[in-house]
Motif scaffolding. Sequence first.
Motif, short mmCIF file in Angstrom:
data_model
loop_
_atom_site.label_atom_id
_atom_site.label_comp_id
_atom_site.label_asym_id
_atom_site.label_seq_id
_atom_site.Cartn_x
_atom_site.Cartn_y
_atom_site.Cartn_z
N MET A 73 0.83 -1.21 0.00
CA MET A 73 0.00 0.00 0.00
C MET A 73 0.86 1.25 0.00
N LEU A 74 1.93 1.26 0.81
CA LEU A 74 2.82 2.42 0.87
C LEU A 74 3.55 2.60 -0.47
N GLN A 75 4.03 1.50 -1.03
CA GLN A 75 4.74 1.59 -2.31
C GLN A 75 3.81 2.06 -3.43
N GLU B 75 -8.61 2.23 -5.04
CA GLU B 75 -8.25 0.81 -5.04
C GLU B 75 -7.26 0.51 -3.92
N ILE B 76 -6.31 1.42 -3.70
CA ILE B 76 -5.35 1.24 -2.61
C ILE B 76 -6.07 1.24 -1.27
N VAL C 259 -3.08 4.58 6.43
CA VAL C 259 -2.65 4.61 5.03
C VAL C 259 -3.88 4.65 4.12
N ALA C 260 -4.92 3.89 4.47
CA ALA C 260 -6.15 3.89 3.67
C ALA C 260 -6.83 5.25 3.70
N ILE C 261 -6.88 5.87 4.87
CA ILE C 261 -7.49 7.21 5.00
C ILE C 261 -6.72 8.22 4.14
N LEU D 268 9.04 5.85 4.91
CA LEU D 268 8.18 4.99 5.73
C LEU D 268 8.08 3.59 5.14
N ALA D 269 8.04 3.49 3.80
CA ALA D 269 7.98 2.18 3.15
C ALA D 269 9.25 1.38 3.44
N ASP D 270 10.41 2.05 3.41
CA ASP D 270 11.67 1.38 3.75
C ASP D 270 11.69 0.93 5.20
N PHE D 271 11.21 1.81 6.08
CA PHE D 271 11.15 1.49 7.50
C PHE D 271 10.22 0.31 7.75
#
Length: 357
Positions: A169-171, A188-189, A245-247, A274-277
């Motif tokens: 989702m983050l990516q 969609e995400i 993340v959805a919000i 954040l995605a890397d973390f």
Amino acid sequence: MLTFKCPLKYLTLYRYTLSRALFKRRIQVMSGSTYMVSLPKDWARLHNLKQHDEVVIEILPDLSLKISPVQSRRSFEKSYTFYLSGLRAYDMIQLVSAYLAGYDEVKINCGRCSADYARSVVRELINKTIGLEIVETSQFEYVVKNVAGDFSIGVDEIILRVFRILKMMLQDLSNALAKEAGRDVYREIAERDSLVDKLTLYGLRVFNKVFMGEILPKDVGFKSFAEVNVYYNILRNLERTVDHVAILARDLGDLDGRLDERVREATLNHINTLADFCDKVMNLYASKSGKDFSSLLNVEYENVKKAEETSRRMIASNPNYFFIYDNLYRVRGYLLDIVELVSDIKYLTQRLQFEEG
């Protein structure tokens, strides 16, 4: 003498009286190394125990003992009847709560509601959960039952699945922002949150069955109730992370591309760090090795903090975009909580190994 043919009200009273009784027993030592204590006769009769029957003895976190008949843990099916009120939010909360409490069968009575309303509520309940299916219908009642069992998906696998969904989702959110995607992509995400909710409800149902003593920690892959509690909180924090993340995805989609360019760049950097973390936290959880994770806090976490500070300064002059900073700030907080919980697992494992040794 009490038998199970007595009226229910007397049996209930007897159970209540017995549950408040205190029994003293002297410890007997057999063969110099085995400690034995007798069970109260009334308690054994209430559970219909006979010679050679088995009981389960659990050591609780406070080091007290819990004794349960084996047969009371197995083949135990709970049924619950719920009368629809017509207030959809209330009805759904109640039905989901019954599922979480471990009820294996729920009879949903239409009450004064229309059949169409009842049908739509039942359909939504089934869509929100894993394992529930309609097994019986009538003019006034639907019967839904858990047909999947509570071990078809392991709790550890549920947590890893949610981690993978969160990472993607983050990516994908970063890619959508970079390409200035349309509202449908963001929607969609955001909709992936529904799958996470289903997985989370299933996991929490299993955890609740452990907490209520219906199943043992070892039945779901854990060594103690303390360990179960840590994993419960990891799953809860993951669910909340996905929620934010959805919000954020929905709100960015509503902007429909109307985003200040400097804010876009700061947000992209913030999401990417954040995605890397998140990836590193997922690997830390999956390793189960208790390895040192100081580099994660010294590098990835510090990168997130720097990106967060840049985003905060940018938002200060663009208050309409505060929702971006707020949601990403909360994502970072929940991920850090999970790091701390993984550390708890490490030390709990060490202590259990020490106790067993």
